[in-house]
Design an enzyme around this catalytic site. Structure first.
Site, PDB file in Angstrom:
ATOM      1  N   SER A  34       0.883  -1.279   0.018  1.00 27.82           N
ATOM      2  CA  SER A  34      -0.061  -0.149   0.050  1.00 27.82           C
ATOM      3  C   SER A  34       0.805   1.248  -0.090  1.00 27.82           C
ATOM      4  O   SER A  34       0.553   2.260  -0.786  1.00 27.82           O
ATOM      5  CB  SER A  34      -0.810   0.121   1.220  1.00 27.82           C
ATOM      6  OG  SER A  34      -1.848   1.146   1.081  1.00 27.82           O
ATOM      7  N   GLU A  55       4.789   0.109  14.849  1.00 29.45           N
ATOM      8  CA  GLU A  55       5.300   1.267  14.483  1.00 29.45           C
ATOM      9  C   GLU A  55       6.181   1.899  15.511  1.00 29.45           C
ATOM     10  O   GLU A  55       6.993   2.702  15.148  1.00 29.45           O
ATOM     11  CB  GLU A  55       4.320   2.469  14.044  1.00 29.45           C
ATOM     12  CG  GLU A  55       3.569   2.175  12.758  1.00 29.45           C
ATOM     13  CD  GLU A  55       2.331   1.044  12.838  1.00 29.45           C
ATOM     14  OE1 GLU A  55       1.788   0.580  11.628  1.00 29.45           O
ATOM     15  OE2 GLU A  55       2.120   0.534  14.073  1.00 29.45           O
ATOM     16  N   PHE A  80      -1.058   5.883  11.824  1.00 32.61           N
ATOM     17  CA  PHE A  80      -0.186   5.085  12.690  1.00 32.61           C
ATOM     18  C   PHE A  80       1.253   5.626  12.920  1.00 32.61           C
ATOM     19  O   PHE A  80       1.748   5.626  13.770  1.00 32.61           O
ATOM     20  CB  PHE A  80      -0.247   3.631  12.318  1.00 32.61           C
ATOM     21  CG  PHE A  80      -1.566   2.980  11.951  1.00 32.61           C
ATOM     22  CD1 PHE A  80      -2.589   3.305  12.900  1.00 32.61           C
ATOM     23  CD2 PHE A  80      -1.578   2.391  10.808  1.00 32.61           C
ATOM     24  CE1 PHE A  80      -3.700   2.742  12.644  1.00 32.61           C
ATOM     25  CE2 PHE A  80      -2.900   1.858  10.579  1.00 32.61           C
ATOM     26  CZ  PHE A  80      -4.210   2.127  11.505  1.00 32.61           C
ATOM     27  N   ASP A 114     -11.717   2.209   5.180  1.00 36.09           N
ATOM     28  CA  ASP A 114     -11.274   1.683   6.528  1.00 36.09           C
ATOM     29  C   ASP A 114     -11.935   2.498   7.510  1.00 36.09           C
ATOM     30  O   ASP A 114     -11.629   2.215   8.818  1.00 36.09           O
ATOM     31  CB  ASP A 114      -9.968   1.587   6.597  1.00 36.09           C
ATOM     32  CG  ASP A 114      -9.048   0.185   5.831  1.00 36.09           C
ATOM     33  OD1 ASP A 114      -9.963  -0.398   5.582  1.00 36.09           O
ATOM     34  OD2 ASP A 114      -8.125   0.626   5.139  1.00 36.09           O
TER      35      ASP A 114
END
Length: 313
Positions: A34, A55, A80, A114
């Site tokens: 992505s 992360e 994130f 999402d």
């Protein structure tokens, strides 16, 4: 105008940088197909670090790599990259001023499928507030390529937010990109529209709508939000009847804050087109969300008419 994907441009440019500089390394938060860091993984598997959905750990690891002379690029969704890693960015990257490049992908409302957990409306505000951190937002794929190169050449921590949406080219291949410099991409004499990211193309469309109503709009791409040449912003606003800001981000802490602070002593009226104090939500496509949140070319044009004291009719 040609339409291109910014993530694709970023991923291809990473590979170019990898070929040119062996110190460029890439870290990924399990989203390589992505963010498009997968291109770098294919080209340089030994210089690619798949960190998983972690992360904070990825950011700390990048700091360690920077201390060894590497130029690490970390990758995740912007929600994130800025949110889960805040403490590590602040304490481990920016406080010691390490040479880490943080790329937040699928920013704003562009990850429409999402919903609110993956959409980020506050990342610019978070990142701008951290000392030593440069904050950049490309308006198209052409600028993304130049900006990625500028990030690699700049010594110090940088955050770049990239939309998931394909965007029309609004800059030229021969145009320069310099960190800190705002770019006028259309001249006008009545109002000035300062825009970032996906809203730059919409600002250009709004300028066309305004022309039909007898109002001339200057459009400025403020792709470098920190640092930014405030004197240049004031010069671009000089002589205007009013100012509009346009951003796919909260009106709190983003472009609206940059412009109103820079123009605070000018007395110019300012209208801000952005996301009010609310989260994102799921939708069938991004355009539905942009309309719901008041982020269309018509919204920008209406704001311009209002600030110029002209009827919307």
């Amino acid at each position: 105008m040609k339409v291109q994907n910014l993530r694709e441009a970023y991923g291809r440019t990473l590979v170019e940088l990898g070929n040119e500089n062996p110190n460029v390394v890439v870290l990924e938060g399990d989203l390589g197909k992505s963010t498009m860091s997968c291109y770098f993984e294919d080209a340089f598997p030994k210089r690619f670090f798949e960190m998983g959905i972690a992360e904070a750990n990825m950011t700390s690891f990048a700091g360690g790599l920077a201390l060894t002379g590497k130029i690490p690029f970390t990758n995740s969704f912007a929600a994130f990259a800025a949110g889960r890693s805040y403490d590590q960015i602040r304490q481990g990257i920016c406080l010691p001023n390490l040479n880490v490049k943080i790329v937040g992908s699928s920013a704003g409302l562009s990850d429409y499928g999402d919903g609110s957990t993956h959409q980020t409306v506050e990342d610019i505000a978070i990142m701008r507030a951290i000392p030593n951190l440069t904050v950049l937002v490309p308006a198209d794929a052409i600028e993304t390529r130049k900006m990625t190169r500028a990030m690699a050449a700049h010594h110090g921590p940088v955050y770049m937010r990239v939309t998931r949406t394909d965007l029309p080219d609004v800059s030229g291949e021969d145009d320069e990109f310099v960190i800190g410099k705002p770019y006028q991409i259309r001249d006008g004499k009545d109002v000035v529209i300062f825009a970032i990211g996906a809203m730059v193309a919409k600002a250009l469309d709004a300028a066309d709508l305004l022309t039909a109503k007898g109002l001339s709009a200057r459009v400025v791409n403020v792709s470098s939000l920190k640092p930014v040449d405030e004197a240049a912003l004031r010069e671009l606003a000089q002589g205007m009847r009013g100012v509009i800001t346009a951003e796919e981000h909260s009106v709190i802490g983003g472009l609206a804050s940059v412009i109103t602070y820079a123009l605070r002593k000018t007395g110019l009226p300012v209208e801000c087109v952005g996301i009010e104090d609310r989260f994102g939500q799921s939708a069938e496509n991004c355009e539905i969300l942009l309309k719901e949140y008041g982020l269309t070319s018509k919204h920008i044009a209406d704001a311009a008419l209002s600030v110029a004291g002209t009827s919307h009719a």
